[in-house]
Design an enzyme around this catalytic site. Structure first.
Site, PDB file in Angstrom:
ATOM      1  N   VAL A  53      43.387 -12.398  10.663  1.00 38.55           N
ATOM      2  CA  VAL A  53      42.917 -11.370   9.461  1.00 38.55           C
ATOM      3  C   VAL A  53      41.421 -11.636  10.544  1.00 38.55           C
ATOM      4  CG1 VAL A  53      42.545 -11.570   7.549  1.00 38.55           C
ATOM      5  CG2 VAL A  53      44.344 -11.886   7.899  1.00 38.55           C
ATOM      6  N   THR A  66      56.725 -13.877  12.098  1.00 36.65           N
ATOM      7  CA  THR A  66      55.873 -13.466  11.248  1.00 36.65           C
ATOM      8  C   THR A  66      55.184 -14.307  10.416  1.00 36.65           C
ATOM      9  OG1 THR A  66      58.144 -14.836   9.940  1.00 36.65           O
ATOM     10  CG2 THR A  66      58.520 -12.189  10.920  1.00 36.65           C
ATOM     11  N   TYR A  88      46.196 -31.055  13.237  1.00 41.04           N
ATOM     12  CA  TYR A  88      45.826 -30.433  12.204  1.00 41.04           C
ATOM     13  C   TYR A  88      47.889 -30.923  11.270  1.00 41.04           C
ATOM     14  CZ  TYR A  88      45.418 -27.004   8.292  1.00 41.04           C
ATOM     15  OH  TYR A  88      45.163 -26.331   7.072  1.00 41.04           O
ATOM     16  N   ASP A  89      48.558 -30.282  11.973  1.00 35.82           N
ATOM     17  CA  ASP A  89      50.109 -30.866  11.062  1.00 35.82           C
ATOM     18  C   ASP A  89      50.268 -32.119  11.242  1.00 35.82           C
ATOM     19  OD1 ASP A  89      49.803 -28.290  12.116  1.00 35.82           O
ATOM     20  OD2 ASP A  89      51.981 -28.824  13.086  1.00 35.82           O
ATOM     21  N   LYS A 107      56.638 -10.561  17.375  1.00 36.12           N
ATOM     22  CA  LYS A 107      57.399 -10.161  16.230  1.00 36.12           C
ATOM     23  C   LYS A 107      57.674 -11.761  15.820  1.00 36.12           C
ATOM     24  CE  LYS A 107      61.158  -7.170  19.049  1.00 36.12           C
ATOM     25  NZ  LYS A 107      61.737  -7.865  20.279  1.00 36.12           N
TER      26      LYS A 107
HETATM   27  N1  UDP Z   1      47.752 -14.245  16.693  1.00 37.14           N
HETATM   28  C1  UDP Z   1      47.759 -12.511  17.458  1.00 37.14           C
HETATM   29  N2  UDP Z   1      46.673 -12.495  17.415  1.00 37.14           N
HETATM   30  C2  UDP Z   1      45.119 -12.613  17.363  1.00 37.14           C
HETATM   31  C3  UDP Z   1      45.346 -13.657  16.455  1.00 37.14           C
HETATM   32  C4  UDP Z   1      46.192 -14.809  15.606  1.00 37.14           C
HETATM   33  O1  UDP Z   1      48.699 -12.153  17.306  1.00 37.14           O
HETATM   34  O2  UDP Z   1      44.242 -12.706  17.548  1.00 37.14           O
HETATM   35  C5  UDP Z   1      48.353 -14.596  16.030  1.00 37.14           C
HETATM   36  C6  UDP Z   1      49.321 -16.120  16.143  1.00 37.14           C
HETATM   37  O3  UDP Z   1      49.984 -16.149  17.682  1.00 37.14           O
HETATM   38  C7  UDP Z   1      50.081 -16.569  14.848  1.00 37.14           C
HETATM   39  C8  UDP Z   1      49.526 -15.585  13.449  1.00 37.14           C
HETATM   40  O4  UDP Z   1      48.900 -14.121  14.617  1.00 37.14           O
HETATM   41  O5  UDP Z   1      51.857 -15.768  14.805  1.00 37.14           O
HETATM   42  C9  UDP Z   1      49.081 -15.812  12.625  1.00 37.14           C
HETATM   43  O6  UDP Z   1      48.029 -17.030  13.299  1.00 37.14           O
HETATM   44  P1  UDP Z   1      46.393 -17.696  12.605  1.00 37.14           P
HETATM   45  O7  UDP Z   1      45.776 -17.966  13.458  1.00 37.14           O
HETATM   46  O8  UDP Z   1      46.163 -16.550  11.429  1.00 37.14           O
HETATM   47  O9  UDP Z   1      47.383 -18.761  11.800  1.00 37.14           O
HETATM   48  P2  UDP Z   1      48.412 -19.572  11.976  1.00 37.14           P
HETATM   49  O10 UDP Z   1      49.444 -18.954  10.899  1.00 37.14           O
HETATM   50  O11 UDP Z   1      48.975 -19.361  12.978  1.00 37.14           O
HETATM   51  O12 UDP Z   1      49.005 -20.760  11.325  1.00 37.14           O
END
Ligand code: UDP
Length: 313
Positions: free
Chosen positions: A188, A210, A145-146, A208
């Protein structure tokens, strides 16, 4: 204007289509429905100014009518989706961007690329300004993706410089709202569905790390302002209110009113440790900043998830 939105049946694409229709434009949604959903655009279909075409923009695009602007939003966008569809993700970022830029050039149309905060990878500069070049692992699982989006940005700038195409690049940070895929694995929908089902919230790692969450209407507003501007270099659009994933889990529990436990699961490979947009440029150039607080945004989002979960039962 006659506007094409690729990925128009996706979460963000469908909100963009809706906003452009309310501004009186004619909108063509192109989607191959790999991760997009009919359901997301069902309410737009009765509008005579809206057309949905099933097409894969990674293959050659045929389009006969006039086009004034193309917004290229097609791509799997959640970590779960792009890990499931690594080749399609690389193709739509590379070939899909090339094809849509080619169409923009042929039609003398404006072009906006949906890029991402993932171009910053696991950032060593915090918060992230557009001038930061990033810290990306090209061969890790997220690299599909990146690197696709980094290539897409390079291709967009090349079409601007070599062919004078009128391009824009938005770097989108974490965004949420109605029509997110309930099982796309992002934090979310994951936390909201878990809380609404009275299940434990699955925090990855120690929680932790963010993130900073932007409500979808704020994001769309920023994108429309960018479209109308003449800025060709990337602009961050996102909400700078940063929080840990653990704090976010608490916010979800409070918003849903669910007294559920938090359990820890392994942190995915290359999961960025911090992420927060520096929106100085958007404030200055677009006179834009987010208006919807997390509490208000969750209040607008929860009914959608309740409805979808009720249908699944
Ligand atoms: N995350 C989590 N539990 C979940 C899904 C995601 O703790 O059930 C964490 C994930 O490891 C990341 C953050 O939430 O640190 C955001 O994840 P997301 O998949 O929404 O998107 P990202 O910001 O990583 O692209």
């Amino acid at each position: 204007m006659n506007i094409i939105v690729t990925g128009g049946a996706g979460f963000l694409g469908s909100h963009i289509c809706e906003r452009l229709l309310t501004e009186g434009h004619d909108v063509v949604c192109m989607d191959n429905y790999l991760t997009g959903k009919d359901q997301n655009i069902k309410h737009l279909c009765p509008n005579p100014k809206f057309t949905a075409v099933k097409t894969d923009v990674s293959k050659h695009i045929e389009y006969e009518g006039d086009v004034d602007f193309i917004l290229h939003f097609a791509s799997p966008a959640s970590p779960k989706d792009y890990l499931k569809y690594p080749i399609q993700t690389l193709k739509v970022g590379a070939l899909g961007t090339h094809n849509t830029l080619g169409l923009a050039k042929a039609k003398n149309a404006g072009f906006l690329l949906a890029s991402t905060s993932e171009v910053y990878g696991d950032p060593l500069v915090h918060p992230q300004p557009e001038t930061y070049w990033g810290n990306v692992n090209p061969i890790g699982p997220r690299g599909v993706y990146d690197e696709a989006k980094r290539y897409a940005e390079a291709m967009t700038m090349a079409y601007h410089r070599a062919h004078n195409v009128d391009t824009r690049i938005v770097r989108i940070f974490n965004t949420y709202g109605p029509r997110m895929g309930v099982s796309d694995g992002r934090v979310v929908p994951a936390f909201l569905c878990q809380a609404l089902r009275n299940k434990p919230l699955t925090v990855y790692g120690d929680g932790k790390q963010t993130r900073s969450f932007c409500y979808v209407s704020d994001l769309v507003d920023g994108i429309v302002r960018l479209m109308k501007s003449s800025e060709h270099e990337p602009v961050n659009i996102g909400n700078p209110r940063e929080m840990t994933v653990l704090q976010f889990a608490q916010a979800i529990k409070k918003a849903v009113g669910a007294d559920v436990p938090i359990i820890h699961e392994p942190l995915p490979i290359d999961d960025p440790k911090v992420r927060q947009p520096d929106i100085t440029k958007a404030r200055r150039i677009l006179k834009w900043e987010p208006k919807v607080t997390l509490e208000e945004g969750l209040e607008k989002t929860i009914p959608y998830f309740k409805e979808v979960l009720a249908c699944e039962c």
